[in-house]
Design a protein around this motif. Structure first.
Motif, PDB file in Angstrom:
ATOM      1  N   LEU A   1      42.698  53.162  69.407  1.00  0.00           N
ATOM      2  CA  LEU A   1      42.507  51.792  68.944  1.00  0.00           C
ATOM      3  C   LEU A   1      41.094  51.501  68.435  1.00  0.00           C
ATOM      4  N   PRO A   2      40.035  51.946  69.094  1.00  0.00           N
ATOM      5  CA  PRO A   2      38.705  51.662  68.528  1.00  0.00           C
ATOM      6  C   PRO A   2      38.525  52.228  67.119  1.00  0.00           C
ATOM      7  N   PHE A   3      39.047  53.431  66.867  1.00  0.00           N
ATOM      8  CA  PHE A   3      38.925  54.036  65.538  1.00  0.00           C
ATOM      9  C   PHE A   3      39.842  53.350  64.527  1.00  0.00           C
ATOM     10  N   VAL A   4      41.080  53.094  64.957  1.00  0.00           N
ATOM     11  CA  VAL A   4      42.045  52.423  64.084  1.00  0.00           C
ATOM     12  C   VAL A   4      41.528  51.040  63.707  1.00  0.00           C
ATOM     13  N   PHE A   5      40.990  50.346  64.691  1.00  0.00           N
ATOM     14  CA  PHE A   5      40.489  48.998  64.450  1.00  0.00           C
ATOM     15  C   PHE A   5      39.321  49.028  63.475  1.00  0.00           C
ATOM     16  N   ALA A   6      38.406  49.994  63.623  1.00  0.00           N
ATOM     17  CA  ALA A   6      37.257  50.107  62.721  1.00  0.00           C
ATOM     18  C   ALA A   6      37.716  50.404  61.290  1.00  0.00           C
ATOM     19  N   ILE A   7      38.656  51.326  61.149  1.00  0.00           N
ATOM     20  CA  ILE A   7      39.152  51.674  59.817  1.00  0.00           C
ATOM     21  C   ILE A   7      39.912  50.496  59.210  1.00  0.00           C
ATOM     22  N   TRP A   8      40.691  49.802  60.039  1.00  0.00           N
ATOM     23  CA  TRP A   8      41.428  48.643  59.561  1.00  0.00           C
ATOM     24  C   TRP A   8      40.458  47.562  59.064  1.00  0.00           C
ATOM     25  N   PHE A   9      39.409  47.309  59.834  1.00  0.00           N
ATOM     26  CA  PHE A   9      38.390  46.348  59.423  1.00  0.00           C
ATOM     27  C   PHE A   9      37.832  46.725  58.062  1.00  0.00           C
ATOM     28  N   LEU A  10      37.461  47.991  57.909  1.00  0.00           N
ATOM     29  CA  LEU A  10      36.848  48.442  56.665  1.00  0.00           C
ATOM     30  C   LEU A  10      37.814  48.344  55.487  1.00  0.00           C
ATOM     31  N   VAL A  11      39.039  48.823  55.658  1.00  0.00           N
ATOM     32  CA  VAL A  11      40.016  48.799  54.557  1.00  0.00           C
ATOM     33  C   VAL A  11      40.301  47.362  54.133  1.00  0.00           C
ATOM     34  N   ASP A  12      40.617  46.497  55.085  1.00  0.00           N
ATOM     35  CA  ASP A  12      40.919  45.105  54.745  1.00  0.00           C
ATOM     36  C   ASP A  12      39.723  44.404  54.104  1.00  0.00           C
ATOM     37  N   SER A  13      38.545  44.656  54.612  1.00  0.00           N
ATOM     38  CA  SER A  13      37.356  43.988  54.081  1.00  0.00           C
ATOM     39  C   SER A  13      37.010  44.478  52.679  1.00  0.00           C
ATOM     40  N   PHE A  14      37.111  45.785  52.445  1.00  0.00           N
ATOM     41  CA  PHE A  14      36.848  46.303  51.104  1.00  0.00           C
ATOM     42  C   PHE A  14      37.886  45.805  50.107  1.00  0.00           C
ATOM     43  N   VAL A  15      39.152  45.788  50.495  1.00  0.00           N
ATOM     44  CA  VAL A  15      40.201  45.251  49.619  1.00  0.00           C
ATOM     45  C   VAL A  15      39.926  43.779  49.328  1.00  0.00           C
ATOM     46  N   GLY A  16      39.520  43.034  50.349  1.00  0.00           N
ATOM     47  CA  GLY A  16      39.182  41.628  50.159  1.00  0.00           C
ATOM     48  C   GLY A  16      38.032  41.439  49.189  1.00  0.00           C
ATOM     49  N   LEU A  17      37.018  42.304  49.292  1.00  0.00           N
ATOM     50  CA  LEU A  17      35.883  42.210  48.374  1.00  0.00           C
ATOM     51  C   LEU A  17      36.291  42.540  46.944  1.00  0.00           C
ATOM     52  N   PHE A  18      37.060  43.615  46.780  1.00  0.00           N
ATOM     53  CA  PHE A  18      37.448  44.025  45.432  1.00  0.00           C
ATOM     54  C   PHE A  18      38.433  43.060  44.783  1.00  0.00           C
ATOM     55  N   SER A  19      39.246  42.398  45.570  1.00  0.00           N
ATOM     56  CA  SER A  19      40.229  41.492  44.992  1.00  0.00           C
ATOM     57  C   SER A  19      39.759  40.047  44.948  1.00  0.00           C
ATOM     58  N   SER A  20      38.575  39.756  45.451  1.00  0.00           N
ATOM     59  CA  SER A  20      38.106  38.369  45.461  1.00  0.00           C
ATOM     60  C   SER A  20      37.672  37.882  44.085  1.00  0.00           C
ATOM     61  N   GLY A  21      37.482  38.773  43.150  1.00  0.00           N
ATOM     62  CA  GLY A  21      37.070  38.383  41.807  1.00  0.00           C
ATOM     63  C   GLY A  21      38.059  37.452  41.129  1.00  0.00           C
ATOM     64  N   VAL A  22      39.350  37.619  41.430  1.00  0.00           N
ATOM     65  CA  VAL A  22      40.357  36.756  40.814  1.00  0.00           C
ATOM     66  C   VAL A  22      40.267  35.334  41.346  1.00  0.00           C
ATOM     67  N   LEU A  23      39.627  35.153  42.511  1.00  0.00           N
ATOM     68  CA  LEU A  23      39.496  33.813  43.092  1.00  0.00           C
ATOM     69  C   LEU A  23      38.393  32.996  42.426  1.00  0.00           C
ATOM     70  N   LYS A  24      37.470  33.682  41.776  1.00  0.00           N
ATOM     71  CA  LYS A  24      36.317  33.007  41.201  1.00  0.00           C
ATOM     72  C   LYS A  24      36.710  31.947  40.168  1.00  0.00           C
ATOM     73  N   ASN A  25      37.748  32.224  39.396  1.00  0.00           N
ATOM     74  CA  ASN A  25      38.171  31.276  38.363  1.00  0.00           C
ATOM     75  C   ASN A  25      38.910  30.079  38.939  1.00  0.00           C
ATOM     76  N   SER A  26      39.581  30.273  40.090  1.00  0.00           N
ATOM     77  CA  SER A  26      40.395  29.182  40.627  1.00  0.00           C
ATOM     78  C   SER A  26      39.644  28.312  41.629  1.00  0.00           C
ATOM     79  N   SER A  27      38.811  28.915  42.479  1.00  0.00           N
ATOM     80  CA  SER A  27      38.117  28.142  43.505  1.00  0.00           C
ATOM     81  C   SER A  27      36.812  28.833  43.882  1.00  0.00           C
ATOM     82  N   THR A  28      35.713  28.258  43.470  1.00  0.00           N
ATOM     83  CA  THR A  28      34.413  28.854  43.759  1.00  0.00           C
ATOM     84  C   THR A  28      34.125  28.864  45.256  1.00  0.00           C
TER      85      THR A  28
END
Length: 174
Positions: free
Chosen positions: A95-122
């Motif tokens: 769980l500590p390793f899975v949780f760390a990897i999950w945090f990283l994957v979700d956060s990186f995906v969130g960062l890379f996909s947040s660009g589409v939000l810029k046009n709709s809601s700053t």
């Protein structure tokens, strides 16, 4: 599940409340049973994975952009959840390793996909950027020190669930 007429997304709102409730429960008893954390984490991983798979369609409808990242994250979340539910003793160790990897994957995906939000809601764009940068920092900290993360797992689970819950509630009011 969502009321499109006034722009309020009930599914995101209820999912956010559920995750915040889970985070408060996790904060309440930090020395609680790790087996219970593994089971709860497994169930929420499956729920979150299914939500990510449905989110892909909404992102495509909202932006017109088709992305495979929500599918990858959704499938990853479901696989993690199934693994944790059917291998509880291995889940406690991993769980500590899975949780760390999950945090990283979700956060990186969130960062890379947040660009589409810029046009709709700053505001939501910057909120997403800040939350996901915090997620990357915490993910690397967990990955570098798994013994410490195992000892503080209840707080880490609570933090993650709180972060996701707040994000979902914010999204509901978008």
């Amino acid at each position: 599940m969502s009321n499109e007429r006034n722009g309020f997304d009930w599914f995101s709102f209820l999912l956010g409340i559920l995750f915040i409730f889970a985070s408060l429960t996790s904060f309440q008893d930090p020395t609680g049973n790790l087996v219970a954390i593994v089971v709860v984490f497994g169930i929420f991983a499956i729920i979150k994975g299914i939500f990510e798979l449905f989110l892909r369609k909404k992102v495509r409808e909202f932006t017109g952009i088709s992305s495979t990242m929500p599918i990858i994250v959704g499938v990853f979340d479901v696989i993690v959840g199934i693994f944790l539910l059917f291998n509880i003793s291995a889940g406690v160790i991993a769980l500590p390793f899975v949780f760390a990897i999950w945090f990283l994957v979700d956060s990186f995906v969130g960062l890379f996909s947040s660009g589409v939000l810029k046009n709709s809601s700053t505001g939501y764009y910057w909120f997403s950027i800040i939350i996901n940068i915090l997620g990357v920092i915490v993910g690397f900290m967990l990955l570098m020190n798994p013994v410490s993360s195992a000892l503080t797992l209840s707080f880490l689970v609570g933090f993650y669930f709180m972060m996701f819950g707040i994000t979902e509630i914010t999204y509901a009011f978008r």
